[in-house]
Design a protein around this motif. Structure first.
Motif, short mmCIF file in Angstrom:
data_model
loop_
_atom_site.label_atom_id
_atom_site.label_comp_id
_atom_site.label_asym_id
_atom_site.label_seq_id
_atom_site.Cartn_x
_atom_site.Cartn_y
_atom_site.Cartn_z
N ILE A 168 -54.41 21.78 -22.23
CA ILE A 168 -54.88 22.82 -21.31
C ILE A 168 -54.56 22.45 -19.87
O ILE A 168 -54.16 23.30 -19.05
CB ILE A 168 -56.39 23.04 -21.50
CG1 ILE A 168 -56.66 23.68 -22.86
CG2 ILE A 168 -56.97 23.92 -20.39
CD1 ILE A 168 -58.13 23.79 -23.21
N LEU A 169 -54.71 21.18 -19.53
CA LEU A 169 -54.36 20.73 -18.17
C LEU A 169 -52.87 20.95 -17.90
O LEU A 169 -52.49 21.39 -16.80
CB LEU A 169 -54.71 19.25 -18.03
CG LEU A 169 -54.40 18.61 -16.66
CD1 LEU A 169 -55.19 19.31 -15.56
CD2 LEU A 169 -54.71 17.12 -16.69
N ALA A 170 -52.02 20.67 -18.89
CA ALA A 170 -50.59 20.90 -18.72
C ALA A 170 -50.29 22.38 -18.53
O ALA A 170 -49.41 22.77 -17.74
CB ALA A 170 -49.85 20.35 -19.93
N ILE A 171 -51.01 23.24 -19.25
CA ILE A 171 -50.81 24.69 -19.10
C ILE A 171 -51.21 25.14 -17.69
O ILE A 171 -50.53 25.98 -17.07
CB ILE A 171 -51.63 25.45 -20.17
CG1 ILE A 171 -51.04 25.17 -21.57
CG2 ILE A 171 -51.65 26.94 -19.89
CD1 ILE A 171 -51.86 25.75 -22.70
N PHE A 172 -52.29 24.59 -17.15
CA PHE A 172 -52.69 24.93 -15.79
C PHE A 172 -51.60 24.56 -14.78
O PHE A 172 -51.27 25.33 -13.88
CB PHE A 172 -53.99 24.21 -15.43
CG PHE A 172 -55.22 24.82 -16.06
CD1 PHE A 172 -55.16 26.06 -16.68
CD2 PHE A 172 -56.43 24.16 -16.03
CE1 PHE A 172 -56.28 26.62 -17.25
CE2 PHE A 172 -57.56 24.72 -16.60
CZ PHE A 172 -57.49 25.95 -17.22
N VAL A 173 -51.04 23.35 -14.94
CA VAL A 173 -49.99 22.90 -14.01
C VAL A 173 -48.75 23.78 -14.15
O VAL A 173 -48.13 24.16 -13.14
CB VAL A 173 -49.66 21.42 -14.28
CG1 VAL A 173 -48.50 20.98 -13.39
CG2 VAL A 173 -50.87 20.54 -14.03
N ALA A 174 -48.39 24.12 -15.39
CA ALA A 174 -47.22 24.97 -15.61
C ALA A 174 -47.44 26.37 -15.06
O ALA A 174 -46.51 27.00 -14.53
CB ALA A 174 -46.89 25.02 -17.10
N ALA A 175 -48.66 26.88 -15.16
CA ALA A 175 -48.94 28.24 -14.67
C ALA A 175 -48.79 28.33 -13.17
O ALA A 175 -48.41 29.38 -12.64
CB ALA A 175 -50.35 28.65 -15.09
N GLU A 176 -49.05 27.24 -12.45
CA GLU A 176 -48.91 27.26 -11.00
C GLU A 176 -47.45 27.43 -10.58
O GLU A 176 -47.18 27.86 -9.45
CB GLU A 176 -49.49 25.98 -10.40
CG GLU A 176 -51.01 25.91 -10.50
CD GLU A 176 -51.58 24.67 -9.81
OE1 GLU A 176 -50.78 23.78 -9.48
OE2 GLU A 176 -52.81 24.62 -9.62
#
Length: 311
Positions: A98-106
């Motif tokens: 989920i943390l990786a998805i947040f970074v990718a979404a930015e």
């Protein structure tokens, strides 16, 4: 195609057709090419964003697997309960992803704060609707971490007791002495007084028995001590104690204490009670039962005459 008034069109429709025809005449291959060239910077930027997001997700998933494997070895050394270990490993893996998805979404201009706010609102609504279930889940995590009992222990909680068959994240299952299955929510187990009968390897066996005031007290004590000394499952090295507990209304209450293995407790207790009764009967030691002596006065014709009668 040439449009004219002979086509049977109205003047307004003919005017629209002429404007469309003029636009089509202006749409040359050079215009199309220039338009496509103007799209190239945006497409390249989008491609970079997609590539960066893909790399971040790949690294995040790979990192999650590595951390999950490392924590799995740590939990194995801690001898953590299987169900709790699986839950924590899954939670660690999901958190890193989920943390990786947040970074990718930015990379696409999506603020992680808005995502967190959305997830927080959804989590709040879910927690309110599943309040009792979450309470049992929290209780299960506490039981598995603190380990007040384990599978195979005999526990007592309120009016329920039995051998622990399984410990889940929400419910704990007991098998009773008469082979009934009792399912207890972990919330109640973690919030109520609980007795773990088999937590220790040994238990103190205490038996109390009353003898009549007419019986030989010293002889009765000797019999109790001899029975405890001669029983093979009583631990003599732990010491044996025989004592007078109290002087009751109709009996002298004697007590005897000794240590036995936890698994042998009930079998030794039942056997000792039977032996005490048989031996006392054999040796003439009376175990009194509850009785009442009533003295009555009868009214005779010649006056009052008191006669004592025992009932």
């Amino acid at each position: 195609m040439i449009w004219n008034e002979s086509a049977g069109l109205s003047p307004e429709t003919l005017e629209i057709v002429k404007e469309v025809q003029q636009d089509l005449e202006q749409l040359t291959p050079n215009v199309i090419l220039e338009t496509m060239k103007s799209w190239i910077p945006g497409l390249v930027a989008l491609g970079y964003r997609l590539l960066a997001a893909g790399v971040i997700l790949m690294i995040g998933v790979r990192l999650a697997k590595v951390v999950q494997k490392m924590m799995g070895k740590t939990f194995n050394r801690m001898e953590m309960e299987v169900s709790l270990k699986k839950f924590l490993l899954s939670a660690i893996y999901a958190s890193i992803c989920i943390l990786a998805i947040f970074v990718a979404a930015e990379k696409f201009g999506i603020s992680s704060g808005s995502i967190i706010a959305l997830l927080g609102s959804a989590g709040l609504a879910l927690s309110l609707s599943l309040q009792n279930m979450l309470g049992n889940f929290a209780g299960g995590v506490a039981l598995l971490l603190l380990k007040p009992f384990k599978v195979g222990d005999y526990i007592i909680c309120g009016t329920e007791e039995g051998t622990v068959a399984s410990i889940g994240l929400v419910y704990t299952t007991l098998n009773t002495m008469d082979n009934r299955m009792v399912i207890l929510p972990n919330g109640s187990l973690s919030n109520n007084n609980l007795t773990n009968v088999t937590a220790q390897e040994k238990r103190r066996l205490e038996i109390k028995v009353g003898i009549s005031y007419e019986s030989d007290l010293k002889k009765a004590k000797e019999i109790l001590e001899e029975l405890f000394q001669n029983h093979p499952l009583v631990r003599k090295e732990e010491g044996i104690l025989v004592f007078v507990d109290s002087l009751g209304d109709s009996a002298v209450l004697l007590g005897a204490r000794g240590w036995v293995a936890t698994g042998d407790y009930w079998s030794v207790k039942w056997e000792m009670i039977e032996k005490i009764k048989l031996t006392f009967d054999e040796k003439g030691i009376q175990i009194p039962y509850h009785q009442i002596d009533v003295h009555c006065k009868e009214l005779l014709s010649g006056g009052l005459a008191g006669t004592g009668k025992s009932i």
